[in-house]
Design an enzyme around this catalytic site. Structure first.
Site, mmCIF file in Angstrom:
data_model
loop_
_atom_site.group_PDB
_atom_site.id
_atom_site.type_symbol
_atom_site.label_atom_id
_atom_site.label_comp_id
_atom_site.label_asym_id
_atom_site.label_seq_id
_atom_site.Cartn_x
_atom_site.Cartn_y
_atom_site.Cartn_z
ATOM 1 N N ASP A 1 0.720 -1.187 -0.020
ATOM 2 C CA ASP A 1 0.053 -0.101 -0.052
ATOM 3 C C ASP A 1 0.817 1.376 0.190
ATOM 4 O OD1 ASP A 1 -2.367 -1.682 0.402
ATOM 5 O OD2 ASP A 1 -1.672 -1.748 2.495
ATOM 6 N N GLY B 1 -3.841 -3.888 -5.081
ATOM 7 C CA GLY B 1 -4.562 -2.776 -5.383
ATOM 8 C C GLY B 1 -3.894 -1.676 -5.788
#
Length: 423
Positions: free
Chosen positions: A13, A40
Site C-alpha cells: 500500500d 490494489g
C-alpha cells in the site's frame, strides 16, 4: 539495456501504482512480475480514480506495452472486470496488454480453499484477502497448477476438472462450514476464460530478452511490499510470492546482471493491513489522524489500515535486501499538522538496542526506540517544487537519506499524478 525495478519497501500500500503511472513516460514496457489480484494499485488523474489489481499500472499510457509476467497469478473473473472497466478509455488491449503463458490461473476452487483454510485457523488467521492466491501458489510449487498456456491445449478442461475435484476433497478436510455453488462460480469462470483467450499470450521471458536486446526500456512493477515477502517478510503473516528484487528475476526471467535501477517506494509513515506484528503501530489520536487524513483503507479489500510512525529498522532492512538505488517517499502531505513527528531508529530486543530487523518482532520481543523531530503545519498538496517545502520537511528528508544511505528522488504530496515533486 537493463530492467529497472519498482518495489514497495513496507507492508504494501505504499503507492506503487501512482509512481509507475508517473514514470511510464520514460519506459517502453511495464511488466508485473509477481502477486495476484490481492494487489490494489490506485492511480488518479484528470479527476478520475482508477484501481488496478492485475493489469500493470502503465496501461493508461498510449505508447507503453504492459506485460503480465510468469510470476503473477491471474483470476480470469477479476481480470475480465478490469478489462471491461478499461473499455471507456479506447485502449487497444490486444496490442497493449500481453500475458505470459507461464502465469498460473486462479480457479474458483482456489478461492474456496482459501476461505476454508482461513476459517479453520480461528483466531490464528493470517488476514488473507481470500482471493485464492495462496492455494494457487501452493499448486504452482506442488506442480499441480494450470497455466495460461494450458488454455491453448485441447484437454485443458479435463485438467481443470481433475484439479477442481481434488480441491473439493481438500475443502472437506478442513471441516468448516463453507457454503458455495460451484456450478454458478464456474459459469462466471468459463465466461471469463473465453474473454481471456481473446487477448495476446506470449513467451514472456523471450519477449523481455528480445526487448532488452533491441534497446527497449523496461520497468518491472512489484505488488504488495518487501515486508510481505514469503522469505524475507514477517512470516507467516506474508503473501505467497517473492515481493523483493529477486522476485523480478524469477517472475520475468530476467538475469540478475540485467537489473538496473532499483526504485524503492515508502510512505512517510507506516501502515499495515491484516494480521501480523507491527512495532510502531499507534492506538492513540495520532494513529487515528494518520488513518483519517491518509484515507487508509485497502484498495482491494476496503479494510482499514493499521497506522504508525515510520519504522527505519524495517525500512533499512528492505533497502538492504533489495539493493535499492533510489527512494520515493509517498504521502508526505499526511504528516502536515503534526507538531512533533517520531521515527523509530532501533528496537529494544533481548536487553539491548538493535538497528537490524531480528527474527521475531512480535510485541513481546521488541520495543521501538524513537527520536523526535519537529513537524510542519504547511499544506503540501498544492506545492509544485521542492523549493516550496517547509524547512522541517527538508530536515526529515535529509535525516532519512543519511540513515538509509540512499537518495530520495521523489516526494508525493497528494494522490494525483500532478502532485509529484522530483528532487
Amino acid at each position: 539495456m537493463a530492467v529497472d525495478l519498482l518495489l514497495g519497501l513496507q507492508w504494501g500500500d505504499e503507492g506503487k501504482g501512482k509512481i509507475v503511472d508517473v514514470l511510464t513516460k520514460d519506459y517502453d514496457i511495464i511488466a508485473r512480475f509477481q502477486g495476484g489480484p490481492n494487489a490494489g494499485h490506485t492511480l488518479e488523474f484528470d479527476g478520475i480514480k482508477h484501481v488496478l489489481h492485475t493489469i500493470p499500472s502503465g496501461i493508461f499510457h498510449k505508447n507503453a506495452i504492459n506485460v503480465v509476467g510468469n510470476g503473477v497469478v491471474i483470476d480470469p473473473v477479476i481480470f475480465k472486470k478490469e478489462i471491461d472497466n478499461l473499455s471507456q478509455f479506447e485502449i487497444n488491449i490486444k496490442e497493449k496488454l500481453l500475458i505470459s503463458r507461464k502465469a498460473h490461473l486462479i480457479l474458483p476452487t482456489h478461492r474456496l480453499l482459501d476461505a476454508a483454510s482461513e476459517a479453520s485457523k480461528g483466531k490464528a488467521k493470517i488476514g488473507s484477502t481470500l482471493k485464492g492466491i495462496g492455494p494457487t501458489y501452493m499448486d504452482k510449487t506442488g506442480r499441480n497448477g494450470i497455466r495460461v498456456g494450458d488454455l491453448e491445449l485441447e484437454d485443458w478442461k479435463e485438467r481443470y476438472r481433475s484439479l477442481a475435484n481434488k480441491h473439493e476433497e481438500m475443502i472437506k478436510f478442513f471441516n468448516v462450514d463453507i457454503q458455495y455453488d460451484l456450478a454458478e462460480l464456474e459459469k462466471d469462470f468459463f465466461e471469463a476464460i473465453d474473454a481471456l483467450k481473446q487477448l495476446t499470450f506470449i513467451d514472456s521471458e523471450e519477449f523481455v530478452f528480445q526487448a532488452m536486446k533491441s534497446g527497449k526500456t523496461i520497468l518491472a512493477e512489484g505488488a504488495q511490499g518487501s515486508l510481505l515477502d514469503i522469505d524475507f517478510g514477517t512470516y507467516p503473516f506474508v503473501t505467497s510470492s517473492n515481493t523483493t528484487a529477486a522476485g523480478a528475476c524469477t517472475g520475468l526471467g530476467v538475469a540478475p546482471n540485467k537489473i538496473g535501477e532499483v526504485l524503492g517506494i515508502f510512505k512517510a509513515y507506516t501502515t499495515r493491513v491484516g494480521s501480523g506484528p507491527f512495532p510502531t503501530e499507534l492506538f492513540d489520536e495520532d494513529g487515528e489522524t494518520l488513518g483519517r487524513v491518509g484515507n487508509e483503507f485497502g484498495a482491494t479489500t476496503g479494510r482499514k489500515r493499521r497506522c504508525g510512525w515510520l519504522d527505519l529498522v524495517a525500512l533499512r532492512y528492505a533497502v538492504q535486501v533489495n539493493g535499492v538505488t533510489q527512494l520515493m517517499m509517498m504521502k508526505a502531505d499526511v504528516l502536515s499538522g503534526f507538531k512533533t513527528l517520531k521515527v523509530c531508529t532501533g528496537y529494544e530486543y533481548n536487553g539491548e538496542v538493535v538497528n537490524h530487523l531480528p527474527y521475531n518482532i512480535e510485541p513481546e520481543n521488541v520495543n521501538p526506540v524513537y527520536i523526535e523531530m519537529k513537524g510542519w503545519s504547511k499544506d503540501l498538496t498544492g506545492l509544485n517544487s521542492a523549493e516550496e517545502f517547509p524547512s522541517e520537511l527538508n530536515e526529515y528528508i535529509s535525516f532519512l537519506e543519511k540513515e538509509l544511505e540512499v537518495p530520495i528522488k521523489i516526494v508525493s504530496v497528494g494522490p494525483d499524478r500532478k502532485q509529484t515533486i522530483h528532487l
